[in-house]
Design an enzyme around this catalytic site. Structure first.
Site, PDB file in Angstrom:
ATOM      1  CB  SER A 113      -0.944  -0.043   1.196  1.00  0.00           C
ATOM      2  OG  SER A 113      -1.851   1.003   1.120  1.00  0.00           O
ATOM      3  NE  ARG A 282      -4.164   3.757   3.153  1.00  0.00           N
ATOM      4  CZ  ARG A 282      -3.720   3.870   4.387  1.00  0.00           C
ATOM      5  NH1 ARG A 282      -3.331   5.037   4.834  1.00  0.00           N
ATOM      6  NH2 ARG A 282      -3.666   2.822   5.171  1.00  0.00           N
ATOM      7  CE  LYS A 376      -7.653   1.574   2.066  1.00  0.00           C
ATOM      8  NZ  LYS A 376      -7.410   0.272   2.735  1.00  0.00           N
TER       9      LYS A 376
HETATM   10  C1  VG1 Z   1      -4.265   0.912   8.233  1.00  0.00           C
HETATM   11  C2  VG1 Z   1      -5.516   1.757   8.373  1.00  0.00           C
HETATM   12  C3  VG1 Z   1      -6.738   0.931   8.008  1.00  0.00           C
HETATM   13  C4  VG1 Z   1      -6.569   0.380   6.588  1.00  0.00           C
HETATM   14  C5  VG1 Z   1      -5.267  -0.396   6.484  1.00  0.00           C
HETATM   15  C6  VG1 Z   1      -4.972  -0.864   5.075  1.00  0.00           C
HETATM   16  O1  VG1 Z   1      -4.325  -0.180   9.116  1.00  0.00           O
HETATM   17  O2  VG1 Z   1      -5.633   2.261   9.687  1.00  0.00           O
HETATM   18  O3  VG1 Z   1      -7.881   1.734   8.121  1.00  0.00           O
HETATM   19  O4  VG1 Z   1      -7.637  -0.455   6.245  1.00  0.00           O
HETATM   20  O5  VG1 Z   1      -4.179   0.427   6.895  1.00  0.00           O
HETATM   21  O6  VG1 Z   1      -4.939   0.199   4.177  1.00  0.00           O
HETATM   22  P1  VG1 Z   1      -3.560  -0.191  10.531  1.00  0.00           P
HETATM   23  O7  VG1 Z   1      -3.800  -1.537  11.116  1.00  0.00           O
HETATM   24  O8  VG1 Z   1      -2.132   0.117  10.233  1.00  0.00           O
HETATM   25  O9  VG1 Z   1      -4.173   0.916  11.349  1.00  0.00           O
HETATM   26  V1  VG1 Z   1      -4.012   0.097   2.743  1.00  0.00           V
HETATM   27  O10 VG1 Z   1      -4.307   1.416   1.836  1.00  0.00           O
HETATM   28  O11 VG1 Z   1      -2.632  -0.382   3.430  1.00  0.00           O
HETATM   29  O12 VG1 Z   1      -4.472  -1.362   1.955  1.00  0.00           O
HETATM   30 CO    CO Z   2      -3.526   1.182  -0.032  1.00  0.00          CO
END
Ligand code: VG1
Ligand code: CO
Length: 543
Positions: A113, A282, A376
């Site tokens: 990500s 995102r 998302k």
């Molecule tokens: C983070 C965000 C979460 C999101 C996840 C993956 O997780 O807080 O809301 O779904 O990243 O997003 P965490 O456990 O670090 O709080 V992505 O754009 O990495 O697929």
């Molecule tokens: Co992402």
């Protein structure tokens, strides 16, 4: 087809987090490491005859090597076909769409990500099921359990596939289709939004700027915004994809997307400035000199959804992750539709969408989406805003301010403390939890605590229970503090402190969020003792 069964030994750290397994590239490059995890995925699935696997990634360093390995393993594990994006690239929402559109059995998405990319940085892998969404906890737990037992993996003796050439290759009865990574996704977007209205808006004195942060959405933005919607070529920033994402941190927030923020707060600010992250799921939305919090963005899209062709019939319901502000709850009440509160991570929305309970959903972490896919979707969110701007003729700021006037404002901020030694982070959680019994009823300054808990979720569709999803301190006035540890980092621990205060007071609505939340921030420090226990006086990132 010649198959090899390769002996291996388990690694003990292959536990998927919020969104798959994320580790340093060096960890994934250890002999057998990636193979073990992929075999653990395949071993937990019941792969039917003639099954197809979708494979794609965000294009980061190690993506291509990983894909060649996965193709050979898919062939050896009973898949009859792999569909892979050209150059091995698919944005996360596009991969979800491909799984759904072509009814493939599932998909493997290679992405870390928004984490930086490169030989010393991060890599990630996750499995998505046939609905296009991230595998639920039941499956990720089974994969982890399998990874601790594994003693061999299977690989077919096939040549590397030329991922640059579109089309199908049949290798001893096994088919690999290299597909255009952008076309299907762009077509889907065109069916959902009022492209002629957006085109007209852009041709008549309005401007947008989109920043792909050198990551996967570059070619998608080119096709959608420039080619199909007629935006001038200079509307795009950082749309050349690179394996290291230009050496940057492709996280669309006020800290890491500073180049775009400078444009949005500059003299020639466009009507809409937006960015997406490494894998394209995102989004960040800015108007002229104005930042829209992701929680407000979700609420506003929900409130105006009927103006968007795909949602003209209205919404079945909405959902948000627990730490996301309650702004969308107020819209749901006004619309008379249900609002669900789920744990952090997109995997919890899938069941609600499959059951037709929810159309829109979102997270405070710059994630917004709908039931068009099961991830998302960053560009979809940008198109929602473009569609709303074109349909209303209003500015981003005036849309948000009228929203606050009508519904009140959930003043919101998240403070992240990154790369904290794990023991210190756990001490913060333990310190807060130890006070739980005596907190209800206590008053600190103008805040009186109503209830505290460790959030637990029972899935209304399959009844599965997820515990330990974040500590909540709920105040009588409706304000909240939430504290949880990140499940996506690769270095130490990241403590996230989420702060929310609701106000109908127009004066407070004008204030900067950090000023309006100052007293609540002090309460959070007092209750968690975070500055003392970690030695950190300031968060690493404020969103
Ligand atoms: C983070 C965000 C979460 C999101 C996840 C993956 O997780 O807080 O809301 O779904 O990243 O997003 P965490 O456990 O670090 O709080 V992505 O754009 O990495 O697929
Ligand atoms: Co992402």
């Amino acid at each position: 087809m010649q198959l090899h069964s390769v002996p291996t030994q388990p690694f003990n750290d292959q536990k998927p987090g919020t969104s798959g397994l994320r580790k340093k590239v060096r960890v994934f490059q250890q002999p057998h490491y990636l193979q073990n995890f992929v075999q653990s995925i395949f071993d937990t699935l019941e792969i039917p005859p003639n099954a197809t696997l979708t494979v794609g990634g965000d294009g980061r360093y190690f993506n291509r090597e990983a894909i060649q390995i996965i193709i050979k393993m898919a062939a050896a594990n009973g898949f009859s076909k792999v569909m892979v994006g050209q150059h091995g690239i698919l944005s996360t929402p596009a991969a979800s769409h491909i799984i759904r559109k072509y009814h493939t059995f599932g998909g493997i998405i290679l992405s870390a990500s928004h984490n930086p990319a490169g030989p010393e940085e991060d890599f990630g892998i996750k499995y998505n099921t046939a609905n296009g969404g991230p595998a639920p906890e039941k499956i990720t737990e089974a994969i982890f359990a399998r990874s601790k037992q594994i003693d061999r993996y299977s690989l077919a003796d096939l040549p590397d596939v030329d991922l640059s050439r579109l089309g199908k290759t049949v290798l001893e009865g096994f088919e690999v289709e290299v597909m255009d990574a952008v076309a299907d996704y762009a077509d889907l977007m065109q069916t959902m939004f009022d492209f002629p209205a957006i085109k007209h808006w852009l041709a008549n004195g309005h401007r947008m700027v989109f920043d792909a942060m050198h990551a996967v959405t570059g070619p998608y933005a080119q096709e959608i915004f420039v080619r199909r919607l007629g935006a001038p070529a200079d509307s795009l920033m950082h749309c050349e994809v690179s394996e290291t994402f230009g050496g940057g941190h492709p996280d669309p927030n006020l800290t890491y997307a500073d180049a775009l923020v400078n444009v949005a707060y500059g003299a020639q600010a466009p009507d809409l400035a937006a960015a997406s992250d490494g894998d394209g799921d995102r989004n960040m939305i800015l108007g002229q000199h104005f930042f829209v919090t992701p929680s407000d963005s979700l609420a506003l899209i929900a409130a105006h959804a009927k103006r968007i062709p795909a949602y003209a019939q209205g919404l079945a319901g909405v959902a948000r992750s627990m730490p996301t502000s309650g702004a969308v709850d107020r819209v749901a009440t006004a619309l008379g539709i249900p609002c669900y509160e789920t744990p952090t991570g997109w995997k919890f929305f899938g069941n609600l969408m499959d059951a037709g309970k929810v159309t829109l959903c979102g997270e405070e972490s710059f994630g917004t989406g709908s039931d068009h896919v099961r991830e998302k979707d960053g560009l979809w969110a940008v198109l929602c805003w473009l569609n709303l701007l074109a349909a209303t003729g209003e500015s981003v700021e005036s849309l948000v301010r009228s929203h606050w006037q009508q519904y009140g404002r959930n003043v919101y901020s998240r403070h992240d403390y990154e790369a904290v030694p794990t023991a210190q982070a756990q001490a913060v959680i333990a310190h807060l939890q130890a006070q739980f019994d005596r907190l209800p009823g206590q008053t600190i300054g103008r805040y009186t605590i109503a209830t505290v808990d460790d959030f637990s979720y029972t899935d209304p569709v399959d009844g599965s229970v997820s515990r330990g999803q974040g500590l909540r301190i709920l105040f009588r006035c409706g304000s909240r503090i939430v504290v949880r540890l990140s499940g996506t980092g690769t270095e130490g621990a990241t403590i996230r402190v989420y702060l929310e205060a609701y106000t109908e007071d127009p004066a407070l609505q004008q204030m900067d969020a950090q000023d309006a939340l100052a007293e609540l921030i002090a309460v959070a420090h007092q209750l968690t003792q975070l500055p003392t226990l970690t030695g950190r006086q300031q968060p690493t990132v404020i969103t």
